[in-house]
Design a protein around this motif. Structure first.
Motif, PDB file in Angstrom:
ATOM      1  N   VAL A   1      -1.599 -30.698 -12.945  1.00 51.20           N
ATOM      2  CA  VAL A   1      -1.434 -30.887 -11.493  1.00 51.20           C
ATOM      3  C   VAL A   1      -2.182 -32.127 -10.993  1.00 51.20           C
ATOM      4  CG1 VAL A   1      -2.021 -29.877  -9.248  1.00 51.20           C
ATOM      5  CG2 VAL A   1      -0.908 -28.483 -10.980  1.00 51.20           C
ATOM      6  N   ASP A   2      -3.375 -32.364 -11.540  1.00 54.60           N
ATOM      7  CA  ASP A   2      -4.181 -33.499 -11.053  1.00 54.60           C
ATOM      8  C   ASP A   2      -3.566 -34.856 -11.376  1.00 54.60           C
ATOM      9  OD1 ASP A   2      -6.026 -31.853  -9.982  1.00 54.60           O
ATOM     10  OD2 ASP A   2      -7.471 -32.017 -11.637  1.00 54.60           O
ATOM     11  N   PHE A   3      -2.600 -34.869 -12.306  1.00 56.39           N
ATOM     12  CA  PHE A   3      -2.026 -36.158 -12.720  1.00 56.39           C
ATOM     13  C   PHE A   3      -0.760 -36.516 -11.941  1.00 56.39           C
ATOM     14  CE2 PHE A   3      -4.410 -34.476 -16.292  1.00 56.39           C
ATOM     15  CZ  PHE A   3      -5.180 -35.563 -16.683  1.00 56.39           C
ATOM     16  N   LEU A   4      -0.270 -35.597 -11.125  1.00 60.81           N
ATOM     17  CA  LEU A   4       0.995 -35.837 -10.411  1.00 60.81           C
ATOM     18  C   LEU A   4       0.931 -37.119  -9.596  1.00 60.81           C
ATOM     19  CD1 LEU A   4       1.897 -32.260  -9.099  1.00 60.81           C
ATOM     20  CD2 LEU A   4       3.318 -33.675 -10.607  1.00 60.81           C
ATOM     21  N   PRO A   5       2.082 -37.769  -9.407  1.00 57.13           N
ATOM     22  CA  PRO A   5       2.095 -38.933  -8.522  1.00 57.13           C
ATOM     23  C   PRO A   5       1.703 -38.502  -7.112  1.00 57.13           C
ATOM     24  CG  PRO A   5       4.253 -38.620  -9.558  1.00 57.13           C
ATOM     25  CD  PRO A   5       3.411 -37.443  -9.931  1.00 57.13           C
ATOM     26  N   GLY A   6       1.067 -39.368  -6.383  1.00 57.38           N
ATOM     27  CA  GLY A   6       0.730 -39.062  -4.999  1.00 57.38           C
ATOM     28  C   GLY A   6       1.541 -39.940  -4.075  1.00 57.38           C
ATOM     29  N   PRO A   7       1.617 -39.599  -2.809  1.00 62.13           N
ATOM     30  CA  PRO A   7       1.048 -38.397  -2.217  1.00 62.13           C
ATOM     31  C   PRO A   7       1.973 -37.177  -2.336  1.00 62.13           C
ATOM     32  CG  PRO A   7       2.036 -39.753  -0.511  1.00 62.13           C
ATOM     33  CD  PRO A   7       2.225 -40.487  -1.803  1.00 62.13           C
ATOM     34  N   LEU A   8       1.366 -35.981  -2.255  1.00 55.55           N
ATOM     35  CA  LEU A   8       2.119 -34.729  -2.171  1.00 55.55           C
ATOM     36  C   LEU A   8       1.948 -34.186  -0.753  1.00 55.55           C
ATOM     37  CD1 LEU A   8       0.645 -33.018  -5.375  1.00 55.55           C
ATOM     38  CD2 LEU A   8       2.812 -34.272  -5.231  1.00 55.55           C
ATOM     39  N   VAL A   9       2.857 -33.347  -0.342  1.00 50.80           N
ATOM     40  CA  VAL A   9       2.702 -32.708   0.975  1.00 50.80           C
ATOM     41  C   VAL A   9       1.896 -31.430   0.792  1.00 50.80           C
ATOM     42  CG1 VAL A   9       3.886 -31.751   2.967  1.00 50.80           C
ATOM     43  CG2 VAL A   9       4.937 -33.626   1.676  1.00 50.80           C
ATOM     44  N   ASP A  10       0.927 -31.229   1.657  1.00 51.23           N
ATOM     45  CA  ASP A  10       0.141 -29.995   1.586  1.00 51.23           C
ATOM     46  C   ASP A  10      -0.200 -29.518   2.991  1.00 51.23           C
ATOM     47  OD1 ASP A  10      -1.117 -27.864   0.474  1.00 51.23           O
ATOM     48  OD2 ASP A  10      -2.572 -29.037  -0.685  1.00 51.23           O
ATOM     49  N   ILE A  11      -0.677 -28.298   3.069  1.00 51.78           N
ATOM     50  CA  ILE A  11      -1.137 -27.757   4.353  1.00 51.78           C
ATOM     51  C   ILE A  11      -2.574 -28.225   4.559  1.00 51.78           C
ATOM     52  CG2 ILE A  11      -1.730 -25.654   5.604  1.00 51.78           C
ATOM     53  CD1 ILE A  11       0.650 -24.305   4.307  1.00 51.78           C
TER      54      ILE A  11
ATOM     55  N   SER B   1      -4.225 -38.926 -10.272  1.00 56.59           N
ATOM     56  CA  SER B   1      -2.816 -39.289 -10.120  1.00 56.59           C
ATOM     57  C   SER B   1      -2.413 -40.503 -10.947  1.00 56.59           C
ATOM     58  CB  SER B   1      -2.532 -39.564  -8.647  1.00 56.59           C
ATOM     59  OG  SER B   1      -1.208 -39.999  -8.488  1.00 56.59           O
ATOM     60  N   ILE B   2      -1.232 -40.427 -11.562  1.00 58.15           N
ATOM     61  CA  ILE B   2      -0.695 -41.599 -12.268  1.00 58.15           C
ATOM     62  C   ILE B   2      -0.248 -42.659 -11.263  1.00 58.15           C
ATOM     63  CG2 ILE B   2       0.073 -40.330 -14.318  1.00 58.15           C
ATOM     64  CD1 ILE B   2       3.005 -40.639 -13.089  1.00 58.15           C
ATOM     65  N   GLY B   3      -0.325 -42.347  -9.971  1.00 52.10           N
ATOM     66  CA  GLY B   3       0.056 -43.319  -8.937  1.00 52.10           C
ATOM     67  C   GLY B   3       1.425 -43.002  -8.380  1.00 52.10           C
ATOM     68  N   ARG B   4       1.850 -43.856  -7.520  1.00 50.43           N
ATOM     69  CA  ARG B   4       3.139 -43.663  -6.852  1.00 50.43           C
ATOM     70  C   ARG B   4       4.267 -44.089  -7.791  1.00 50.43           C
ATOM     71  NH1 ARG B   4       4.786 -43.445  -1.582  1.00 50.43           N
ATOM     72  NH2 ARG B   4       2.843 -43.704  -0.464  1.00 50.43           N
ATOM     73  N   VAL B   5       5.380 -43.366  -7.806  1.00 48.63           N
ATOM     74  CA  VAL B   5       6.507 -43.791  -8.653  1.00 48.63           C
ATOM     75  C   VAL B   5       7.714 -44.226  -7.821  1.00 48.63           C
ATOM     76  CG1 VAL B   5       5.835 -42.372 -10.627  1.00 48.63           C
ATOM     77  CG2 VAL B   5       7.433 -41.437  -8.951  1.00 48.63           C
ATOM     78  N   LYS B   6       7.618 -44.097  -6.510  1.00 47.17           N
ATOM     79  CA  LYS B   6       8.771 -44.419  -5.665  1.00 47.17           C
ATOM     80  C   LYS B   6       8.256 -44.841  -4.302  1.00 47.17           C
ATOM     81  CE  LYS B   6      13.288 -43.958  -4.584  1.00 47.17           C
ATOM     82  NZ  LYS B   6      13.264 -45.119  -3.662  1.00 47.17           N
ATOM     83  N   ALA B   7       8.960 -45.805  -3.677  1.00 45.78           N
ATOM     84  CA  ALA B   7       8.552 -46.244  -2.347  1.00 45.78           C
ATOM     85  C   ALA B   7       8.546 -45.051  -1.397  1.00 45.78           C
ATOM     86  CB  ALA B   7       9.517 -47.302  -1.827  1.00 45.78           C
ATOM     87  N   PHE B   8       7.592 -45.014  -0.500  1.00 47.33           N
ATOM     88  CA  PHE B   8       7.483 -43.939   0.481  1.00 47.33           C
ATOM     89  C   PHE B   8       7.494 -42.566  -0.185  1.00 47.33           C
ATOM     90  CE2 PHE B   8       9.238 -47.547   2.968  1.00 47.33           C
ATOM     91  CZ  PHE B   8       8.064 -47.798   3.662  1.00 47.33           C
ATOM     92  N   HIS B   9       8.446 -41.689   0.177  1.00 47.77           N
ATOM     93  CA  HIS B   9       8.327 -40.299  -0.277  1.00 47.77           C
ATOM     94  C   HIS B   9       9.538 -39.796  -1.038  1.00 47.77           C
ATOM     95  CE1 HIS B   9       4.806 -40.584   2.110  1.00 47.77           C
ATOM     96  NE2 HIS B   9       5.525 -40.881   3.174  1.00 47.77           N
ATOM     97  N   GLY B  10      10.326 -40.696  -1.621  1.00 47.46           N
ATOM     98  CA  GLY B  10      11.524 -40.256  -2.337  1.00 47.46           C
ATOM     99  C   GLY B  10      12.712 -40.219  -1.391  1.00 47.46           C
ATOM    100  N   HIS B  11      13.819 -39.647  -1.865  1.00 44.93           N
ATOM    101  CA  HIS B  11      15.058 -39.633  -1.082  1.00 44.93           C
ATOM    102  C   HIS B  11      15.104 -38.396  -0.198  1.00 44.93           C
ATOM    103  CE1 HIS B  11      16.916 -42.490  -4.251  1.00 44.93           C
ATOM    104  NE2 HIS B  11      16.331 -43.141  -3.280  1.00 44.93           N
TER     105      HIS B  11
END
Ligand SMILES: *Cc1c(COP(=O)(O)O)cnc(C)c1O
Length: 491
Positions: free
Chosen positions: A288-298, A318-328
């Motif tokens: 979980v700690d390696f997921l690309p950021g950002p994620l949506v959370d409460i 995080s491995i970093g961002r993989v897509k501009a902004f937040h995906g499609h």
């Protein structure tokens, strides 16, 4: 048949628009923006609409007919998905808007993450990747980062079964991994002996498609996962075939560590014609700690009066961002709608019917088309598009002849481990009548192959474009407005 080009329809002076009176001060356009040399056609609006509407009708699409393109899950795209994605509150948000002004969109993303976690059996999900292939890249980069964080950077070998999708080895190579192919056994499972032989200190992981591209559930999946884990590797699940498993099996429960979902396959967001897609990735707790950021959370929990406050968070390693902004985001809105419309019970029915439909077609066709790995299949099966007594006829001829009956051909020549493969995936959205019409056409074609093979060799006969010279079409791409349907036809 030849469509006139827009430039041929052009008549000087015709226009399809009228600007309102200018009610602001006029200013010159920046230098270089106006180009006299652009040969723009001059047309009425109706000419343009008719031209493009006519062109759109030259194509086959899921809204026109059956589309059993194996591995692609070309299910019907419910129109309610489109309505929701077009709601102004979703369609008009800007990715740079302050978080407090897009709480509805963030709530949708959060809920989608949660549902995908539940469906896949994972502890975390990113919605960023733009397609399955990019989800794979994300997943393999996470595997690499995990080994590096554990001081195991010598682990650079990824095992890939020979029944895998071509994106798997491509992704691994792009991630700097060494790819080793593992052969399948006689029942279409991963060959355990071949797997054992590769389980060593350099093993980073295995990419497993389950059900695999033969449409078969790997009967030894738990042993496969155990062997890889025992050797210190991680298991990547190619989740493109999740349409067989919804509500029945959770890949995470099988021990799979990381998996991509194809929202545009399993969750009915439109695809074909180049996208956009969406390939979220789910991971087990330890990743979980390696997921690309950002994620949506409460950020702040809600109560009886106030809804929760949603925001973006960055995983620690995080491995970093993989897509501009937040995906499609439009794809997320569609997939979310699809899940809500079906609910928990509906999800399971999707897979039950997808599997039933595939087995129905397999049972109707297996006496006429050889099915090399002939056991109960999942959402698709692979038949041979050839017969020993008519060596001249190949899968391609059958595929082309099917178009004359109004069907999109199955995937052909893939997977590579079946000769002249015809990979047939009906999906759950087809009626018994449609399945029967397709089976009847396949059986008729098998008869024609013997009675009138020329009919197959020269097919298709009823389509706007005839048999395309595929080598020429690939080597001499014609992508500009100079295209004419007759240019492509060898007739
Ligand atoms: C479609 C597919 C992919 C790739 O997904 P894209 O969204 O097309 O990039 C990977 N693996 C399998 C088995 C697939 O069917």
């Amino acid at each position: 048949m030849s469509e006139p080009l827009l430039c041929e329809l052009s008549v000087p002076g015709r226009v399809g628009f009228r600007f309102p009176e200018v009610d602001v001060p006029q200013a010159p356009l920046p230098e270089g923006m106006l180009r006299q040399e652009l040969p723009l056609p001059e047309l009425y609006e109706v000419d343009v609409v008719r031209h493009y509407t006519r062109l759109s009708q030259l194509n086959h699409g899921i809204d026109i007919g059956f589309y059993p393109l194996g591995s692609c899950t070309m299910k019907y795209n419910p129109k309610v998905n489109e309505e929701v994605a077009r709601l102004p509150g979703f369609a008009h948000v800007h990715p740079l808007q302050p978080e407090e002004t897009v709480q509805g969109s963030l709530a949708l993303m959060y809920q989608l993450q949660e549902w995908l976690k539940e469906i896949g059996g994972f502890a975390g999900v990113t919605l960023q990747p733009a397609a399955g292939a990019q989800g794979e890249l994300t997943g393999v980069l996470i595997i690499r980062a995990y080994h590096e964080a554990n001081g195991q950077s010598q682990r650079n070998k990824i095992l890939i079964p020979d029944s895998a999708h071509g994106t798997n080895p491509a992704t691994s190579a792009m991630s700097g991994m060494r790819v080793v192919e593992i052969k399948s056994d006689g029942r279409g499972n991963v060959d355990l002996e071949a797997l054992r032989a590769e389980c060593d200190e350099s093993l980073a992981g295995l990419m497993l498609t389950n059900p695999n591209t033969l449409g078969l559930f790997d009967e030894n999946v738990e042993e496969v996962v155990r062997l890889v884990h025992a050797a210190g590797g991680l298991v990547y699940g190619d989740g493109a075939n999740l349409n067989a498993l919804l509500g029945i099996v959770r890949p995470g429960d099988l021990g799979i560590d990381v998996l991509h979902y194809n929202l545009h396959k399993t969750f009915s967001t439109p695809h074909g014609g180049g996208g956009p897609g969406s390939g979220p990735v789910g991971v087990a707790e330890k990743l979980v700690d390696f997921l690309p950021g950002p994620l949506v959370d409460i950020i702040e929990p809600g109560d009886d009066e106030e809804p929760p406050l949603y925001g973006f968070v960055y995983p620690k390693k995080s491995i970093g961002r993989v897509k501009a902004f937040h995906g499609h985001f439009g794809m997320m809105a569609r997939a979310y709608t699809y899940m809500r419309m079906h609910g928990k019970e509906g999800m399971r029915m999707i897979s039950e019917y997808a599997v039933l439909n595939a087995n129905y077609l397999r049972a109707r066709l297996r006496d006429v088309y050889h099915v090399p790995y002939d056991r109960i299949c999942m959402h698709e099966f692979v038949a041979e598009g050839r017969w020993p007594d008519i060596p001249d006829i190949q899968a391609l001829d059958i595929a082309k002849r099917l178009m004359d009956f109004g069907f999109h051909p199955p995937t052909n020549y893939f997977p590579l481990i079946v000769h002249d493969a015809l990979m047939i995936e009906p999906t759950e959205t087809e009626s018994l009548q449609n399945l029967d019409a397709f089976a009847d056409a396949m059986i008729k074609i098998a008869e024609e192959a013997r009675s009138n093979p020329e009919l197959l060799k020269t097919a298709p006969h009823n389509t706007p474009v005839g048999r395309v010279d595929e080598v020429k079409a690939a080597k001499e791409l014609v992508l500009c407005c100079g295209f004419r349907s007759t240019d492509l036809s060898s007739k």
